[in-house]
Design an enzyme around this catalytic site. Structure first.
Site, PDB file in Angstrom:
ATOM      1  N   CYS A 115     -16.402  -4.932  10.849  1.00 11.06           N
ATOM      2  CA  CYS A 115     -16.083  -5.520   9.515  1.00 11.06           C
ATOM      3  C   CYS A 115     -16.876  -7.170   9.427  1.00 11.06           C
ATOM      4  O   CYS A 115     -17.502  -6.971   8.404  1.00 11.06           O
ATOM      5  CB  CYS A 115     -15.191  -5.419   8.567  1.00 11.06           C
ATOM      6  SG  CYS A 115     -14.272  -3.557   9.424  1.00 11.06           S
ATOM      7  N   HIS A 248     -15.360 -10.252   3.607  1.00  3.47           N
ATOM      8  CA  HIS A 248     -15.190  -9.313   3.548  1.00  3.47           C
ATOM      9  C   HIS A 248     -13.874  -8.606   2.884  1.00  3.47           C
ATOM     10  O   HIS A 248     -12.766  -9.161   2.725  1.00  3.47           O
ATOM     11  CB  HIS A 248     -14.776  -8.879   5.453  1.00  3.47           C
ATOM     12  CG  HIS A 248     -14.641  -7.522   5.186  1.00  3.47           C
ATOM     13  ND1 HIS A 248     -15.315  -5.787   5.043  1.00  3.47           N
ATOM     14  CD2 HIS A 248     -13.567  -7.031   6.289  1.00  3.47           C
ATOM     15  CE1 HIS A 248     -14.476  -5.199   5.711  1.00  3.47           C
ATOM     16  NE2 HIS A 248     -13.821  -5.431   5.885  1.00  3.47           N
ATOM     17  N   ASN A 278     -12.901  -0.396   1.789  1.00  3.94           N
ATOM     18  CA  ASN A 278     -13.346  -1.424   2.707  1.00  3.94           C
ATOM     19  C   ASN A 278     -14.220  -0.964   3.725  1.00  3.94           C
ATOM     20  O   ASN A 278     -14.057   0.504   3.750  1.00  3.94           O
ATOM     21  CB  ASN A 278     -12.051  -1.462   3.978  1.00  3.94           C
ATOM     22  CG  ASN A 278     -12.788  -2.556   5.242  1.00  3.94           C
ATOM     23  OD1 ASN A 278     -14.114  -2.552   5.068  1.00  3.94           O
ATOM     24  ND2 ASN A 278     -11.260  -2.574   5.543  1.00  3.94           N
TER      25      ASN A 278
HETATM   26  O1  UT7 Z   1     -11.728  -4.296   8.714  1.00  4.34           O
HETATM   27  C1  UT7 Z   1     -10.031  -4.644   8.402  1.00  4.34           C
HETATM   28  C2  UT7 Z   1      -9.240  -3.133   8.153  1.00  4.34           C
HETATM   29  N1  UT7 Z   1      -8.034  -3.255   7.924  1.00  4.34           N
HETATM   30  C3  UT7 Z   1      -7.545  -4.074   6.920  1.00  4.34           C
HETATM   31  O2  UT7 Z   1      -7.819  -4.938   6.783  1.00  4.34           O
HETATM   32  C4  UT7 Z   1      -5.818  -3.765   7.314  1.00  4.34           C
HETATM   33  C5  UT7 Z   1      -4.656  -4.765   6.758  1.00  4.34           C
HETATM   34  N2  UT7 Z   1      -3.850  -4.275   6.649  1.00  4.34           N
HETATM   35  C6  UT7 Z   1      -3.258  -3.721   5.416  1.00  4.34           C
HETATM   36  O3  UT7 Z   1      -4.604  -4.235   3.943  1.00  4.34           O
HETATM   37  C7  UT7 Z   1      -2.078  -3.267   5.793  1.00  4.34           C
HETATM   38  O4  UT7 Z   1      -1.076  -3.704   6.375  1.00  4.34           O
HETATM   39  C8  UT7 Z   1      -1.567  -1.961   4.395  1.00  4.34           C
HETATM   40  C9  UT7 Z   1      -2.670  -1.868   3.416  1.00  4.34           C
HETATM   41  C10 UT7 Z   1      -2.789  -1.396   5.821  1.00  4.34           C
HETATM   42  C11 UT7 Z   1      -1.036  -1.394   4.423  1.00  4.34           C
HETATM   43  O5  UT7 Z   1       0.091  -2.004   3.748  1.00  4.34           O
HETATM   44  P1  UT7 Z   1       1.478  -2.546   4.624  1.00  4.34           P
HETATM   45  O6  UT7 Z   1       2.236  -3.689   3.278  1.00  4.34           O
HETATM   46  O7  UT7 Z   1       1.460  -3.193   5.595  1.00  4.34           O
HETATM   47  O8  UT7 Z   1       2.070  -1.337   4.560  1.00  4.34           O
HETATM   48  P2  UT7 Z   1       3.071  -0.033   5.605  1.00  4.34           P
HETATM   49  O9  UT7 Z   1       2.376   0.232   6.391  1.00  4.34           O
HETATM   50  O10 UT7 Z   1       4.403  -1.360   6.135  1.00  4.34           O
HETATM   51  O11 UT7 Z   1       4.104   0.392   5.160  1.00  4.34           O
HETATM   52  C12 UT7 Z   1       5.002   0.520   3.759  1.00  4.34           C
HETATM   53  C13 UT7 Z   1       5.173   2.276   3.844  1.00  4.34           C
HETATM   54  C14 UT7 Z   1       5.253   3.056   4.668  1.00  4.34           C
HETATM   55  O12 UT7 Z   1       6.898   3.980   4.284  1.00  4.34           O
HETATM   56  P3  UT7 Z   1       8.170   3.210   5.040  1.00  4.34           P
HETATM   57  O13 UT7 Z   1       7.973   3.919   6.388  1.00  4.34           O
HETATM   58  O14 UT7 Z   1       8.179   2.009   4.676  1.00  4.34           O
HETATM   59  O15 UT7 Z   1       9.028   5.125   4.408  1.00  4.34           O
HETATM   60  C15 UT7 Z   1       4.069   3.778   4.853  1.00  4.34           C
HETATM   61  O16 UT7 Z   1       5.036   4.989   5.368  1.00  4.34           O
HETATM   62  O17 UT7 Z   1       4.115   2.948   3.323  1.00  4.34           O
HETATM   63  C16 UT7 Z   1       3.760   4.051   3.639  1.00  4.34           C
HETATM   64  N3  UT7 Z   1       2.530   4.033   3.744  1.00  4.34           N
HETATM   65  C17 UT7 Z   1       1.258   4.713   2.736  1.00  4.34           C
HETATM   66  N4  UT7 Z   1       2.668   5.226   1.125  1.00  4.34           N
HETATM   67  C18 UT7 Z   1       1.932   6.001   0.434  1.00  4.34           C
HETATM   68  C19 UT7 Z   1       1.458   3.773   3.992  1.00  4.34           C
HETATM   69  N5  UT7 Z   1       0.271   4.187   3.354  1.00  4.34           N
HETATM   70  C20 UT7 Z   1       0.779   5.039   2.521  1.00  4.34           C
HETATM   71  C21 UT7 Z   1       0.016   5.490   1.706  1.00  4.34           C
HETATM   72  N6  UT7 Z   1       0.631   6.156   0.648  1.00  4.34           N
HETATM   73  N7  UT7 Z   1      -1.350   5.800   1.275  1.00  4.34           N
END
Ligand code: UT7
Length: 321
Positions: A115, A248, A278
């Site tokens: 990225c 980005h 993204n």
């Molecule tokens: O170019 C660089 C690329 N990457 C990034 O920029 C990513 C940076 N990170 C992020 O943007 C965030 O960490 C995410 C958007 C990927 C995830 O957000 P988060 O607030 O860190 O969520 P999490 O991974 O802690 O997950 C929270 C909950 C989980 O459920 P439980 O365990 O709390 O029951 C996940 O299973 O959200 C669940 N979850 C979803 N639910 C619905 C994860 N993905 C999804 C989804 N839809 N797509």
């Protein structure tokens, strides 16, 4: 003294927007509400089967060439930033050169910094031009990230999209690229990677994007703040001098946290993540082209580009348009 300037931009998004609800309808266990609240993404574009990185790059490049009003035969350097090239080799840049029917013996190569790729590629082009070795560069960020997504992994597949953005950079008397910085720390490679390879006709390892989202989030906000300050200090400017910040486009919460850390209002941040998702190396040139074409960025605007991505890599470029 030779400087470099951006003299034209172009971009391309394949197909119609695919909304969050469209993903739910395709059977992904997610919701519009979750995606919007956690990422700010409403829709993204996904390339049809068979559409390649170099095809997207060609469409964006033709628009940049038209905007710059230059003869393609005068382009003596092509750099494509991508992590989703057409082939293992030749480079997508060489394929793009062929698509544009440029046969002047100029250099063409890809840059792989995920990225941060566009910021890396623009920095490299600036150094080539300022050395006097090349006069006019086509610098492209182009990705078909949909090809490396695991559509069963809802934590990653909803985040990314496909697209391309391109700029023409040429030698100039007045500086257009005021400062740049690129960095990497390979020790962070496991938190965002596609840990697979091809050997003996078989995929070895895992061919899909894997990410520790929270680790990436924290890392991104820290380095985006630091590298922005680094290039501003190098140019002898402060954040108040920046008309537009183009980070980005990974996640609206990363953009907001970065802007807050720098003391820049969100009204001065170009945001496309809501409509594009993204698009990795394509996200910055896509946003730059959009804001130039809609008149937000004008001649004389100071624009700070900054990227962060797998590797880990990060960097920034400060432009005087
Ligand atoms: O170019 C660089 C690329 N990457 C990034 O920029 C990513 C940076 N990170 C992020 O943007 C965030 O960490 C995410 C958007 C990927 C995830 O957000 P988060 O607030 O860190 O969520 P999490 O991974 O802690 O997950 C929270 C909950 C989980 O459920 P439980 O365990 O709390 O029951 C996940 O299973 O959200 C669940 N979850 C979803 N639910 C619905 C994860 N993905 C999804 C989804 N839809 N797509």
């Amino acid at each position: 003294m030779i400087h470099s300037r951006i003299v034209g931009t172009g971009s391309f998004l394949p197909g119609e927007p695919v909304t969050n609800s469209d993903l739910v309808a395709r059977g992904i266990d997610t919701s519009d509400q979750w995606i919007v609240e956690r990422t700010g993404i409403h829709s993204r574009h996904l390339a049809a089967d068979g559409v390649s990185c170099s095809e997207l790059a060609e469409a964006a490049s033709r628009r940049a060439i038209e905007a710059a009003d230059v003869d393609p035969a005068s382009i003596d350097l092509i750099i494509v930033a991508t992590s989703t090239p057409d082939y293992i080799f030749p480079s997508s840049a060489a394929l793009l050169q062929a698509r544009l029917e440029i046969r002047n013996g100029g250099a063409a190569f890809d840059v792989q910094a995920v990225c941060s790729g566009f910021v890396y590629a623009l920095t490299v082009a600036d150094k080539f031009i300022r050395s006097g070795s090349h006069k006019r560069a086509l610098v492209v960020g182009a990705e078909v990230f949909s090809r490396i997504l695991d559509w069963k992994d809802r934590a990653t597949c909803v985040l990314f999209g496909d697209g391309a953005g391109a700029v023409i950079v040429e030698a100039a008397e007045r500086p257009g690229l005021l400062a740049s910085a690129i960095h990497a720390d390979g020790a962070y490679n496991p938190i965002l990677c596609v840990p697979g390879s091809v050997s003996g006709g078989t995929v070895i390892g895992d061919p899909f994007l894997r990410m520790d989202g929270q680790a990436v989030f924290k890392f991104a906000v820290r380095v985006l703040g630091d590298v922005a300050q680094e290039v501003l200090t190098d140019a002898g400017l402060g954040t108040d001098d920046v008309d537009w910040l183009i980070p980005h486009q990974a996640n609206i919460r990363i953009l907001q946290a970065t802007a807050k850390r720098l003391g820049v209002s969100m009204s001065r941040v170009v945001t496309t993540v809501d409509q594009h998702g993204n698009t990795s190396a394509a996200s910055i040139p896509l946003a730059l082209d959009l804001a130039l074409r809609d008149g937000r960025i004008r001649a004389g605007s100071k624009v700070l580009l900054e990227g962060v991505g797998g590797g880990f890599t990060w960097g920034a470029v400060l432009l005087d348009m």
